[in-house]
Structures are given as structure tokens and as C-alpha cells.
Design a protein around this motif. Structure first.
Motif, PDB file in Angstrom:
ATOM      1  N   ILE A   1      -2.023   4.050   7.717  1.00 33.47           N
ATOM      2  CA  ILE A   1      -1.639   2.658   7.477  1.00 33.47           C
ATOM      3  C   ILE A   1      -0.857   2.120   8.674  1.00 33.47           C
ATOM      4  O   ILE A   1      -1.100   1.020   9.142  1.00 33.47           O
ATOM      5  CB  ILE A   1      -0.800   2.535   6.185  1.00 33.47           C
ATOM      6  N   ASP A   2       0.063   2.945   9.191  1.00 31.99           N
ATOM      7  CA  ASP A   2       0.828   2.530  10.365  1.00 31.99           C
ATOM      8  C   ASP A   2      -0.107   2.239  11.529  1.00 31.99           C
ATOM      9  O   ASP A   2       0.090   1.302  12.282  1.00 31.99           O
ATOM     10  CB  ASP A   2       1.818   3.631  10.805  1.00 31.99           C
TER      11      ASP A   2
ATOM     12  N   ILE B   1      -9.132   2.940   2.178  1.00 30.27           N
ATOM     13  CA  ILE B   1      -7.715   2.702   2.464  1.00 30.27           C
ATOM     14  C   ILE B   1      -6.842   3.385   1.414  1.00 30.27           C
ATOM     15  O   ILE B   1      -5.752   3.849   1.718  1.00 30.27           O
ATOM     16  CB  ILE B   1      -7.432   1.187   2.532  1.00 30.27           C
ATOM     17  N   GLN B   2      -7.342   3.464   0.195  1.00 33.40           N
ATOM     18  CA  GLN B   2      -6.569   4.144  -0.843  1.00 33.40           C
ATOM     19  C   GLN B   2      -6.333   5.610  -0.466  1.00 33.40           C
ATOM     20  O   GLN B   2      -5.358   6.214  -0.886  1.00 33.40           O
ATOM     21  CB  GLN B   2      -7.272   4.074  -2.204  1.00 33.40           C
ATOM     22  N   ALA B   3      -7.257   6.164   0.297  1.00 36.45           N
ATOM     23  CA  ALA B   3      -7.104   7.575   0.694  1.00 36.45           C
ATOM     24  C   ALA B   3      -6.268   7.710   1.965  1.00 36.45           C
ATOM     25  O   ALA B   3      -5.958   8.816   2.382  1.00 36.45           O
ATOM     26  CB  ALA B   3      -8.481   8.188   0.903  1.00 36.45           C
ATOM     27  N   PHE B   4      -5.920   6.573   2.584  1.00 31.96           N
ATOM     28  CA  PHE B   4      -5.165   6.620   3.827  1.00 31.96           C
ATOM     29  C   PHE B   4      -3.768   7.198   3.614  1.00 31.96           C
ATOM     30  O   PHE B   4      -3.148   6.990   2.578  1.00 31.96           O
ATOM     31  CB  PHE B   4      -5.008   5.217   4.416  1.00 31.96           C
ATOM     32  N   SER B   5      -3.284   7.885   4.605  1.00 31.67           N
ATOM     33  CA  SER B   5      -1.901   8.331   4.575  1.00 31.67           C
ATOM     34  C   SER B   5      -1.033   7.248   5.203  1.00 31.67           C
ATOM     35  O   SER B   5      -1.545   6.266   5.724  1.00 31.67           O
ATOM     36  CB  SER B   5      -1.770   9.606   5.391  1.00 31.67           C
ATOM     37  N   PHE B   6       0.276   7.457   5.147  1.00 29.00           N
ATOM     38  CA  PHE B   6       1.173   6.502   5.772  1.00 29.00           C
ATOM     39  C   PHE B   6       0.859   6.355   7.258  1.00 29.00           C
ATOM     40  O   PHE B   6       0.904   5.269   7.806  1.00 29.00           O
ATOM     41  CB  PHE B   6       2.643   6.946   5.607  1.00 29.00           C
TER      42      PHE B   6
ATOM     43  N   PHE C   1     -11.776  -0.774   0.860  1.00 26.90           N
ATOM     44  CA  PHE C   1     -10.607  -0.704  -0.027  1.00 26.90           C
ATOM     45  C   PHE C   1     -10.431   0.720  -0.543  1.00 26.90           C
ATOM     46  O   PHE C   1      -9.326   1.255  -0.574  1.00 26.90           O
ATOM     47  CB  PHE C   1     -10.799  -1.682  -1.195  1.00 26.90           C
ATOM     48  N   GLU C   2     -11.552   1.322  -0.898  1.00 31.15           N
ATOM     49  CA  GLU C   2     -11.515   2.694  -1.424  1.00 31.15           C
ATOM     50  C   GLU C   2     -11.002   3.646  -0.347  1.00 31.15           C
ATOM     51  O   GLU C   2     -10.157   4.502  -0.597  1.00 31.15           O
ATOM     52  CB  GLU C   2     -12.924   3.087  -1.858  1.00 31.15           C
TER      53      GLU C   2
ATOM     54  N   GLN D   1       0.820  -1.215   0.000  1.00 27.39           N
ATOM     55  CA  GLN D   1       0.000   0.000   0.000  1.00 27.39           C
ATOM     56  C   GLN D   1       0.854   1.266   0.000  1.00 27.39           C
ATOM     57  O   GLN D   1       0.512   2.246  -0.649  1.00 27.39           O
ATOM     58  CB  GLN D   1      -0.945  -0.013   1.213  1.00 27.39           C
TER      59      GLN D   1
ATOM     60  N   LEU E   1      -7.700   0.303  -7.279  1.00 24.86           N
ATOM     61  CA  LEU E   1      -9.122   0.199  -6.946  1.00 24.86           C
ATOM     62  C   LEU E   1      -9.912  -0.404  -8.108  1.00 24.86           C
ATOM     63  O   LEU E   1     -10.820  -1.212  -7.914  1.00 24.86           O
ATOM     64  CB  LEU E   1      -9.647   1.582  -6.593  1.00 24.86           C
TER      65      LEU E   1
END
Lengths: 654, 578
Positions: free
Chosen positions: B105-106, B97-102, B94-95, A245, A258
């Protein structure tokens, strides 16, 4: 990079979409009878008397239930109908007596039910505990080869999925299945006693019901397999994308990632819909066909009663109809439990497969003991640590035992080895390590450096040649003692859940707190450990995930240090530690290992430069041997690597 | 939690409504059957009226068939709704998470996100289906059967009320106590599995230290502990069945006695008595199933909770409202920047960094483990936001740029890099989806990856397996560099990206960069002095601060840390190809 080729093999087998492996596993049974027999003879072996009692109690409980249904007939035919005829002055005495007698039977039935359910808890959980312990004990005894050739996910799934499937079957499916079967038999007998015609009708309907379920199940299982495949693809994709990711973010690849997910997800949705649709239909079909059977029996029974054909009375009909319901219900129950039983059986099969794996063999008999030097110069065995060790060698032919001091002399003589039978990765390795020497292995990825250390401690056995340890063939040394004599710091660090202190103490369980701290200081880990929230008591979880790779390496060095082994093997032990820290660690280790043999694998030159013997490996063969000066003088491959003035970058054959 | 998740029913509202409606139909049909049965017995059998038997019998048959139809429809709609709902949830996550920053995610960790997307969604799907079907069916059945019973005879039906009340209380007590144990036991169970996992992955350590018996002993204790807890929890649960039986049996006997009395008084008929007994089973069974559903739903609520955590998480980095789409040049400036990963951390990871890098400059970065080299560069492409001070790229604050624009212009080769399954070419085109084969080849030549790619039988079409397990560490690193080059970035950052590449190739790559990418600002983090000594300037990081900056010669003269590293590595400053 792993030098172990086997590990990569595992990845290849799992194929594209890698992670899919653990998700897509449609159950397929080879020999269910054998699995059941083994379950009984191995898993439930100690519980056979209890199982017998459980069987008796279930029979008792079912009989009470059947007796209750028959009571309906007596109630209507023998009490209510005549009493209704006799009108207001009816005597309720006999009825009260009958009901009290019935209450007693019911109470006994309920007690039986309680008894068997309670016993099954102990039997089921006890058997599972035994199985878990057996699995784990067996697993710990398996050779390294097993772990290298099986994906860790698959091994784990035996504990998580397979044992769990068995747990669910034992605690849920099995009792209800047993009860259902006994109910079916006893109800069938009761029904025959009421009316043969109606029984035949009921059985006919059951056949129809079973056929329908079979067709539906067949359709459903085909779609279920498709759903599993689709789920495997989606989960594999999720695993890959989530692991990457951060790279996705760095390349602003979010939308593409996506878009592909959307397609896979739609496919899965479709497959899940089809599969669940058929599974959902099974229940109403069995239930309503049961009702149809009930209705048909009611109509035919009604006609028979009206025309006084056979010996059917209203009471009997009422009882029969209750039987009919009781007959259909367990069938529905069996069909709904069927899936979980198949899953459990498939799980049991995999559990047995693991239990059938050949454990690590050990025919060695030479033992490692603490030794004490006598005034006359001979060695004597002692129980306490003296810092000196001896090999205790028992000679069968002369019935004598002699003690040979552990010196750390290691010889490899014409050693050939391959992880797979006909694919050698080491050819004719000849090596002589004098006691107290520091021996370094260098060479590119896949040259066979780690493999040699795997042979020294007999993680793998050689195919040809001999390895001798203080002139004893290592095959004669007990594996546990051989390994105890070799301290190992491995390429992949592994820490266990527990405090930092426990993790260091793993090297020697009876080490005192002072010794642990001493070892940490020597490994230069003391500083960062003290900066952790709770110092040495800081709890590490998830393989020490909160620590950096360098810190984890320092801890594994501390762990080896506290073990204080006669011979030490360092396999890329400092690769993630910066050069400054490494130098300090190395000085500490050199002090510790003064006079003891050390094997070092490293790709950093500074790590190995001061070794007594440097062995240059290339594609499984020894290319050059000698100390730094000697190797520089012959201007061979070592010289080239060292000076960096040859363009052999393509040599990595990963 | 429920309001977060209910949004994801989306276009599957209709089946989500139709399924319970059909279920209602099925239950109604099922509940009519015993009523009709009473009619058959009373009007047909006792009076010997064949007409009634056949007519009512056909009605019963009709009910069963209608019930079947409703049942099938309900199953169909429930499957549709639950598959669709889980699809929407999975996609929504999923969508998101794509907008998540590092930082996001951490926060969840990769493993955490994977579990939420896989196991948890499956649990949720099953739970949703159960809500649509069983959760509706049991209360319906309970209520309808109760109504039917009351319509037959209210006096006798009072027994049912009493029974439901008694059984309900008992079940509630058992379930609430058992749940507590079960939650505990499942937590321990996870711990047990975690320790097995550690043994599987760390088997070499276990065996090397001859700790098999020690581990077996530990596992044995844990397994016995789990045994005791499971037994305690299940011993409570098994009370359910005898309790249920006692209640049912008491009801049957009570109804039999009272029923007999009423029949004698001519208030009740035999047929009605039979129906009452059937309803008795239906009512108590539904109550039992309801308790089971309750238990299962509580267990899956943990999954739902974990999923909605992801769905509710706010990305910590957002595109500015009026973003800038143009990066002027590759100049970088740090103005009094401080940063910490966790707000609660005592000491910042970076403190008060002031730094100015000209466009086109090559900067080497060196420093010990944990000196925050990686952290420093991750602020440039805004993988994290500085807590204090600001980072400028091309003369503007990184927070004013469109994120995609910024990251296309600042190309980072991460330390922990990943290639994806597909062909080499597909992987390279992550850098630029429209890159021509020639572009790709050029990038690979610069990264010295062409030599091994061209030796592969399929060349650029060769397959990359998941995790690129079929390539060596050095090969993977070079592919990652080539991929980053294809972005044609203004700033290129290599975070220890050639550690597994041999010295000679490493030198070749640096030479190619210097000659062919003179305009690009290059930041090179390395362990080896040799990798950075030819840079325009070298930055020495020391425990989160700038320890020194200057040319190789300057630092040798003025910087103690740098000199130490140099002396350590000099003479033997090259590594073996690994």
C-alpha cells in the motif's frame, strides 16, 4: 480538529458517500444562450477578428468542396458522355483544362482549411490560456470564506474537468461543428439546384434521422445519469475503503469489504451497459438511415432520369447522391459532438460561476512601511528593512500623512462573530494585548480559538465590536499590509512543491541563503533538513508528503521565522513535535520575538505556561483571563484543566 | 500488459467476439451499396430499365437494413463486453489490493490506488470499447473498400494504393512527432493542476503571507509555457486535414481523368466510376480515423500500464503454507530485530532490538518524534516483516501464524485511524461481527465512549459520516479503541491513541484497562509521561534503538532521556482538553 465549523458544513452537504460529489454531476444547462454570449464576449473577446477570418476561411474551404461535387456532374454530363459518344477520336484537351482548373480550386480549398485550422490553434489555446490566468487570478483574490464553503474537490474540478471540457470543445468539437453547419447550408443550396423532389426526400429522411437520434439520446441520457450515480457510489466506496485500507487489514475485514464492493460493481456494470448500448446504437442508426436516404434517392432519381421528369441527368444524379452523403455526414458529426458540447457548456457555466464570485474587498488605506528613527525621535519611511515598522496613515481631510510606530498593541472590544449570519461562535470578546506580550488562548475544540486568529488577519470580518491594532481600527488597514505585519503558523501545515529552501523562503522572498539557514536553525529544523537526501535542495512534492507531521511543522515555523514579523500567531504550531524538540523551538522563538507581541494557541500546557496572559475560552466566550499564577489562584476552569481533577471529558463538542 | 489484462475479459469473451463480427457484417453491407449503385446506373438508368432500378434498389434497401441490424447488435455486444471487462478489472484490482501488505500500500500510496481504480479503469473501459468497434471497423472498411475497388478496375485502383501509402506515411510522421509533444504537454498540464491544488488547499498560507501576486505570476508563466507547447503540438496535428483534403482531391481528379479515358475506351462504365469515387472517400476516411484511434489508444495505454502494475504486484506478506491457528498467550519477544522501510535506505529504522514482554504486562512506550515507536509495534501484528532477527508472539514466530488469527489476537489502534460511513454499531462490529449490543456497550464503557454515545439522539444507531467528520478527534479515538477491544485480543496496542482525549478521561481509560483486562498484554505509545508512568515497565525508544526499559522510578534514576522528558512535562504535564 478544525475549529472552523464551515468546513464540516461542506462535508455535510456532500452527504453520504462523500467523495461521490465530484463524480456524479449530470450536466444541466440553465441558459445556454447566455453562456455562449459570455464565451464570445469574455473568453474570445480578443480574438473576434481572427474568428471572423476563420469563418471566411471555412466558407472558402466548404465552397471548394461543393464546387468539387458539382464538378462530378460536369464531368459526366459535359465531358464523359459526349466523349464516349464520339468514341476513339475524342479530344481530351477540354477535359484536361477543366481538371486543372478544378485542381486550382481544390488547392485553394485546402489552403483555406489549413489556414483556419492553424488560426484556430492560436485562438483556442490563446483563449484558454487567458481563461486559465483569469480564473487563477480571480481565485487568488477570493475571500477565505469561499474556500471554506466550497469543497476543494469542486474548485479543482473547475480547472481539471471544466476547463478541459472547454479545451476539447474548442480544439475538436467547435471547428468540426462550424464546418458541418456551413457544409449543410451550402450542400442544401446545391441540392436545391439539382432537384427539388430529391431534396425534399433527403430532408424528410433527415427529419426521421433526427427524431430517431432524439429518442435514443433521451433514453441514453436517462441511463447515463444512472451510470453516473452508480459510478459515484462505486468511486465513493473506493475512496473510503482505500483511505482506510490499513484499518481493513488490521481488522482482517478484507472479505467483507470485497463483498460490498462486488454488489456496487455489479450495479455499475449493469448501468454502464445500458447507457453505452444506447450511445453505441446512435452511430449505426444515423449511418444506416443515411444509407437508406441514399438508396431512396437513388431509386427515385433513377426513375426520374429514365422518364426525363424534371431536368435530371445521370451526371446530376451522381452529384446529387454525393451531396446526399455530404448532407448526412455532418448531421451525424453534429450528433456525435453534441454531448461534448453540452459538457463544455455546463463546464463554462461553472467557470463563470467561479468568475462571478465576489472577490475579497479591501477598503483599507493605512499602510505598513519600514521605518527609521530620526535623531529628533520622529519616524521616517525607508525602503530597506530596519527591523522597525510604522503605520503610514494618510488623512484625507487635512491632506497630511503621519507615521505611527508599530508596537503590536492589539485590542478586541466587544467582538461578536459567526461564520453563518445568525449563529454566533464568538460572543463579546474583550481583550487587551500590550505590546511585547505573549498571549495564549486555551479551551476545548470549538471554543473559538482559531476563529479569533482568523479575525485578527481579517480572513473573516467581525459582525459587531471593534478590533484595533495600535489603536487603528483594522478595517482601515490595507489587508495585505495587515497580513504582512502578522506572522502566522497555522494549524494545518501546507508546503508547496519546490525545494526545502524555497519553502522556507516563502516567508520572505528576498531572504538570503544564510537567512534561510539561520531561520531553520532557530526552528530546530536544520538538523533534519541536513539529513535529507539533498539537504536544503531536497525537492518537496505533494504537500511535503515524505516528511512527518512534526517535520512539516518545523518547516512552517522556519518559514514564519524568516519572515521575521512584528507580531506572530502560532496556532497549534508545535502540536506534532515531541516535547523535547518543542522546548528548544520555543526558546528560539521566544528569543526572536522578544519585545514583540505573540499569540499562541496550544493544548499542551507546557507550550503556554510562561505566557503573560492566558485567555480561557469556552463556547465562544471568555471564561477567565490572567497569567498562570493568577488563574491557578482563582481555582476556576483553568485550574481544573491544569490539575486534571475534574471529569469534564465530555466537554469536547466536536 | 496485454496478457495481464486480457485474462479479465472472462465471461465476456462471447460478446467480445460477436461485436467485431457484427461490425464486419455492418461494414460489408455498407460496402455493397456503392457496387449496387453502379448496377443501377449502368443497367437501369442508362438503359432505361425500370425493373432493374426497382430490383436493385430493393436490394440496396435490404443491405441498409441488414447493416442497421448488424450495427445495433455490434453496439449492444460492445457495450456488454466493455462494461463487463471493466467490471472484472475493477473487481480484480480491488481483490488484489485486499491481499496487499502495508508495504504494498505504501508503495502505491492511497491516492495512487484510488486513481487506478477510478479514472484509469474508466479510460480502459472506453479504450476497450473503441478497440471492439472502431479499431475493427476502420481496417475492415479500408480492406473491403480496397477489394471492391480492385474488383471494379485494378488499373485505376492503383491510385488508391499510392494515396494510402502517401497519406499513411504523412500521418505516421505527424502522429509520432505530435505524440511526443502531447505526452510532454500533458505532464506539464498535470503539474499545473497540481500547483492549483496546492493553492486551493494552502490558500490560508498564501493569504497570510500575502503571496497572491507571487503565485499569480508563477501560474501565469506556467500557463504561458503550456500554451506554447500546446500550440506546437496542435500545429502539427492540424496538418492532417489539409493533407487529407489534398490526397482526396488528387484522387478524385486522377480518377476523373483516368476514368474518362477508360470510359471512352469502353473499359469502364459511368456507374462504376461513381462507385470508385465513393470507395475513395471510404478508404481515406478509414485511414484518418485509424490514426485518431491510434493516438487515443496510446494515450490510454498509460492507464492500462498503471492498472496492470497493480494486478501484477506481488503481496510482500503471505500466509505461511501450514499456518498456526492458535495464539498461546500474549507474550511478545523481539530477537535482534532490524527493519528498514526501503531496502535502499542507508540506516535501518529499527536496529538490533532485543526485548521480552510477558503475557498480561502493561508496557508504556515513549520517545521523540521519529524514534520508531510505531514501527516497533507494527512488527508485532506483522504489518511489516522484520528484515533481520525475528518477532515472537505467544512463543512462536509471527510468520508462522495465520494472518487473520494473528491480527485477531493482536489488536492495534493505529495512529492514523479511520472510521467508516455507517452507524456507530456497524463500526464497532468491525471488531467482532457477532458482538451483541451488550458486548459493544461494555467495550464502549471501557473506552469511555459510552458517555457521549448515549447523549446522541440515536445512541448506538447514530450515523458516522465518511471520515467520521461529525465526531471530534477525541470521540473518534475512543470509538477506535472500543472497536479494537471488541476483538477481545490477547495483545492490545494503542499507538498514540488518546492524544486528543483529555487527561482525566485518558486516566479513566487506563484504569479500566488495568482492572478489567488483566490478562491482556497492553502496549501504550504516548507523548505524555502521565499516560505511561503507571505501566509495569516503560520502554524508552531512542533513534531506532531501545534507550532504556524499566519502571518509572528506575528510569528516572538511570535514563537521561526519560528524566529530561519527565522534567519538561512535570508540573505542567497535563494537556488541555482538545
Amino acid at each position: 480538529m478544525m475549529e472552523n465549523r464551515q468546513k464540516e458544513k461542506v462535508h455535510e452537504v456532500r452527504g453520504p458517500g462523500g467523495g461521490a460529489g465530484k463524480f456524479a454531476k449530470p450536466p444541466k444547462l440553465k441558459d445556454p444562450g447566455k453562456v455562449v454570449a459570455r464565451l464570445l464576449s469574455e473568453v474570445f473577446r480578443d480574438y473576434l477578428p481572427q474568428l471572423f477570418i476563420v469563418g471566411l476561411l471555412i466558407v472558402g474551404s466548404v465552397l471548394a468542396n461543393v464546387r468539387g461535387t458539382l464538378f462530378l456532374q460536369t464531368l459526366i454530363d459535359d465531358y464523359i458522355t459526349p466523349m464516349a459518344l464520339s468514341g476513339k477520336e475524342a479530344d481530351f484537351g477540354p477535359l484536361t483544362g477543366a481538371i486543372l482548373r478544378m485542381a486550382l480550386i481544390y488547392l485553394l480549398g485546402a489552403a483555406c482549411a489549413f489556414g483556419y485550422a492553424r488560426t484556430m490553434v492560436y485562438v483556442g489555446q490563446g483563449a484558454l490560456m487567458g481563461l486559465r490566468k483569469r480564473l487563477f487570478t480571480h481565485m487568488e483574490r477570493l475571500p477565505i470564506r469561499y474556500f471554506d464553503t466550497h469543497s476543494h474537490g469542486d474548485i479543482m474540478s473547475v480547472y481539471t474537468n471544466d476547463v478541459d471540457a472547454l479545451r476539447q470543445m474548442i480544439s475538436q468539437a467547435l471547428p468540426s461543428l462550424l464546418e458541418s453547419m456551413i457544409t449543410i447550408v451550402s450542400v442544401l443550396l446545391g441540392m436545391f439546384g439539382m432537384s427539388i423532389i430529391l431534396t425534399a426526400v433527403s430532408i424528410g429522411m433527415v427529419v426521421v434521422m433526427l427524431l430517431c437520434t432524439r429518442i435514443l439520446m433521451g433514453k441514453s441520457s436517462a441511463y447515463f445519469r444512472k451510470q453516473q450515480e452508480s459510478l459515484g457510489a462505486v468511486n465513493g466506496y473506493i475512496e473510503e475503503m482505500m483511505s482506510g485500507q490499513k484499518v481493513v487489514k488490521v481488522f482482517s475485514h478484507e472479505e467483507k469489504s470485497l463483498a460490498r464492493f462486488k454488489d456496487l460493481n455489479e450495479e455499475l456494470c449493469d448501468a454502464a451497459f445500458q447507457a453505452n448500448r444506447f450511445a453505441n446504437i446512435v452511430m449505426p442508426v444515423t449511418a444506416q438511415l443515411g444509407n437508406v436516404s441514399y438508396v431512396i434517392c437513388a431509386i427515385i432519381g433513377g426513375i426520374l432520369t429514365v422518364h426525363h421528369i424534371g431536368s435530371l441527368t445521370i451526371g446530376r444524379l451522381a452529384s446529387f447522391l454525393t451531396f446526399n452523403k455530404n448532407f448526412n455526414r455532418p448531421l451525424g458529426q453534429i450528433s456525435s459532438q453534441f454531448n461534448s458540447i453540452i459538457m463544455a457548456m455546463a463546464g463554462a457555466e461553472r467557470i463563470f460561476a467561479l468568475l462571478d464570485e465576489e472577490p475579497e474587498k479591501d477598503e483599507g488605506y493605512v499602510m505598513l512601511v519600514n521605518a527609521e528613527r530620526q535623531p529628533d525621535g520622529t519616524l521616517r519611511e525607508t525602503s530597506h528593512r530596519t527591523g522597525e515598522w510604522a503605520w503610514k496613515h494618510y488623512h484625507k481631510d487635512t491632506d497630511t500623512t503621519d507615521y505611527k510606530p508599530l508596537l503590536g498593541k492589539v485590542t478586541l472590544d466587544g467582538v461578536d462573530f459567526g461564520y453563518v449570519e445568525d449563529k454566533l461562535v464568538l460572543h463579546d470578546i474583550r481583550l487587551y494585548a500590550k505590546p511585547g506580550q505573549k498571549i495564549a488562548f486555551v479551551g476545548s475544540t470549538g471554543a473559538g480559538k482559531t476563529t479569533i486568529t482568523n479575525l485578527l488577519n481579517r480572513f473573516y470580518d467581525i459582525q459587531d465590536g471593534k478590533i484595533r491594532y495600535d489603536d487603528i481600527n483594522i478595517n482601515k488597514i490595507k489587508k495585505t499590509d495587515l497580513r504582512r505585519s502578522l506572522g502566522m503558523v497555522l494549524q494545518d501545515t501546507h508546503l508547496f512543491t519546490g525545494s526545502v529552501r524555497d519553502n522556507i523562503r516563502y516567508g520572505r522572498l528576498d531572504a538570503t541563503d544564510e537567512e534561510v539557514i539561520e531561520a531553520a536553525k532557530r526552528a530546530n529544523a536544520d538538523g533534519f533538513i541536513r539529513r535529507l537526501p539533498e539537504g536544503y535542495d531536497t525537492l518537496l512534492t505533494g504537500d511535503g508528503g515524505s516528511l512527518s507531521q512534526g517535520q512539516r511543522q518545523l518547516l512552517s515555523i522556519a518559514r514564519a521565522t524568516v519572515a521575521n514579523p512584528p507580531v506572530l500567531v502560532l496556532d497549534e504550531a508545535t502540536s506534532s513535535i515531541d516535547t523535547m524538540t518543542e522546548k528548544i523551538v520555543q526558546e528560539g522563538m521566544d528569543n526572536l520575538m522578544r519585545g514583540r507581541t505573540t499569540f499562541v494557541i496550544a493544548h499542551r500546557l507546557s507550550t503556554i505556561q510562561n505566557s503573560d496572559l492566558i485567555v480561557v475560552l469556552h463556547e465562544g466566550r471568555i471564561l477567565e483571563k490572567g497569567n498562570h499564577e493568577e488563574l491557578m489562584a482563582i481555582k476556576g476552569r483553568y485550574y481544573q484543566l491544569y490539575t486534571g481533577n475534574q471529569a469534564s471529558g465530555g466537554e469536547e463538542n466536536g | 500488459m496485454i496478457s495481464t489484462l486480457s485474462k479479465y475479459v472472462g465471461e465476456y469473451k462471447l460478446p467480445s467476439v460477436l461485436s467485431p463480427l457484427c461490425m464486419l457484417g455492418e461494414v460489408l453491407m455498407e460496402m455493397i451499396v456503392p457496387l449496387l449503385m453502379a448496377t443501377i446506373v449502368d443497367e437501369g438508368i442508362q438503359k432505361g430499365d425500370m425493373q432493374v432500378i426497382l430490383r436493385v434498389g430493393l436490394m440496396m434497401l435490404f443491405c441498409a437494413i441488414m447493416g442497421l441490424t448488424f450495427g445495433i447488435l455490434s453496439g449492444h455486444f460492445a457495450a456488454k463486453a466493455s462494461a463487463g471487462f471493466s467490471k472484472n478489472v475493477r473487481y480484480g484490482m480491488f481483490e488484489k489490493i485486499q491481499a496487499f501488505s502495508f508495504a504494498n500500500i505504501d508503495h502505491f500510496s492511497t491516492a495512487g490506488l484510488i486513481t487506478r481504480l477510478t479514472t484509469d479503469v474508466t479510460n480502459l473501459q472506453n479504450a476497450y470499447q473503441m478497440i471492439l468497434r472502431m479499431c475493427i471497423r476502420s481496417p475492415f472498411m479500408l480492406i473491403i473498400a480496397m477489394c471492391m475497388a480492385f474488383s471494379i478496375n485494378a488499373r485505376i485502383s492503383m491510385i488508391y494504393l499510392g494515396a494510402v501509402f502517401f497519406l499513411g506515411l504523412c500521418i505516421a510522421w505527424i502522429v509520432s512527432h505530435a505524440m511526443r509533444y502531447f505526452k510532454e504537454v500533458f505532464r506539464k498540464y498535470d503539474e499545473l493542476n497540481a500547483s492549483v491544488q496546492e493553492n486551493v488547499t494552502g490558500i490560508r498560507v498564501v493569504k497570510a503571507y500575502v503571496r497572491e501576486d507571487y503565485e499569480i505570476g508563477r501560474f501565469g508563466k506556467a500557463a504561458e509555457n503550456i500554451y506554447r507547447m500546446f500550440v506546437r503540438a496542435e500545429n502539427l496535428v492540424v496538418l492532417n486535414m489539409p493533407l487529407m483534403q489534398i490526397t482526396v482531391y488528387s484522387c478524385i481528379l486522377g480518377i476523373s481523368y483516368l476514368g474518362a479515358k477508360l470510359i471512352v475506351q469502353d473499359v469502364l462504365t459511368t456507374g462504376e466510376l461513381m462507385s470508385l469515387l465513393t470507395y475513395c472517400m471510404n478508404i481515406l476516411m478509414s485511414l484518418m480515423i485509424l490514426s485518431l484511434i491510434f493516438v487515443m489508444l496510446t494515450m490510454s495505454s498509460a492507464s492500462a500500464e498503471r492498472i496492470s502494475e497493480v494486478l501484477k504486484e506481488e503481496p510482500t506478506l503471505k500466509n505461511p503454507p501450514e499456518p498456526c491457528f492458535d495464539v498461546a498467550d500474549g507474550g511478545i519477544c523481539f530477537e535482534d530485530v532490524s527493519f528498514r522501510y526501503h531496502k535502499s535506505a542507508e540506516r535501518p529504522v529499527l536496529s538490533h532490538i532485543d526485548l521480552s514482554i510477558r503475557s498480561g504486562e502493561t508496557i508504556g512506550i515513549i520517545g521523540g518524534t521519529g524514534s520508531a515507536k510505531s514501527t516497533l509495534v507494527s512488527l508485532i501484528s506483522r504489518l511489516y516483516d522484520a528484515d533481520e532477527g525475528r518477532v515472537l508472539v505467544g512463543g512462536k514466530d509471527v510468520r508462522s501464524y495465520d494472518l487473520k488469527t494473528l491480527r485477531d489476537n493482536v489488536s492495534v489502534v493505529l495512529q492514523k485511524n479511520v472510521l467508516f460511513s455507517g452507524t456507530i454499531l456497524e463500526n464497532l462490529r468491525w471488531g467482532d461481527e457477532n458482538a451483541s449490543p451488550e458486548d459493544c456497550k461494555r467495550a464502549c464503557r471501557l473506552a469511555c465512549a459510552d458517555e457521549f454515545i448515549e447523549k446522541l439522539p440515536e445512541g448506538y444507531e447514530a450515523r458516522v459520516e465518511q471520515g467520521a467528520a461529525n465526531f471530534s478527534g477525541g470521540q473518534r479515538q475512543r470509538l477506535c479503541i472500543a472497536r479494537a477491544l471488541l476483538k477481545k485480543p490477547k495483545i492490545l496496542i494503542l499507538d498514540d491513541s488518546t492524544s486528543a482525549v483529555d487527561t482525566a478521561t485518558d486516566a479513566k481509560i487506563r484504569k479500566a484497562f488495568a482492572e478489567e483486562l488483566p490478562e491482556t498484554t497492553k502496549l501504550i505509545i504516548a507523548q505524555r509521561i502521565a499516560s505511561v508512568m503507571n505501566a509495569d515497565r516503560i520502554l524508552v525508544m531512542d533513534d531506532g534503538t531501545v534507550g532504556g526499559i524499566g519502571t518509572h522510578e528506575e528510569l528516572l534514576g538511570s535514563n537521561r532521556v526519560y528524566r529530561q522528558i519527565y522534567e519538561l512535562q512535570s508540573g505542567g504535564n497535563k494537556d488541555f482538553d482538545n
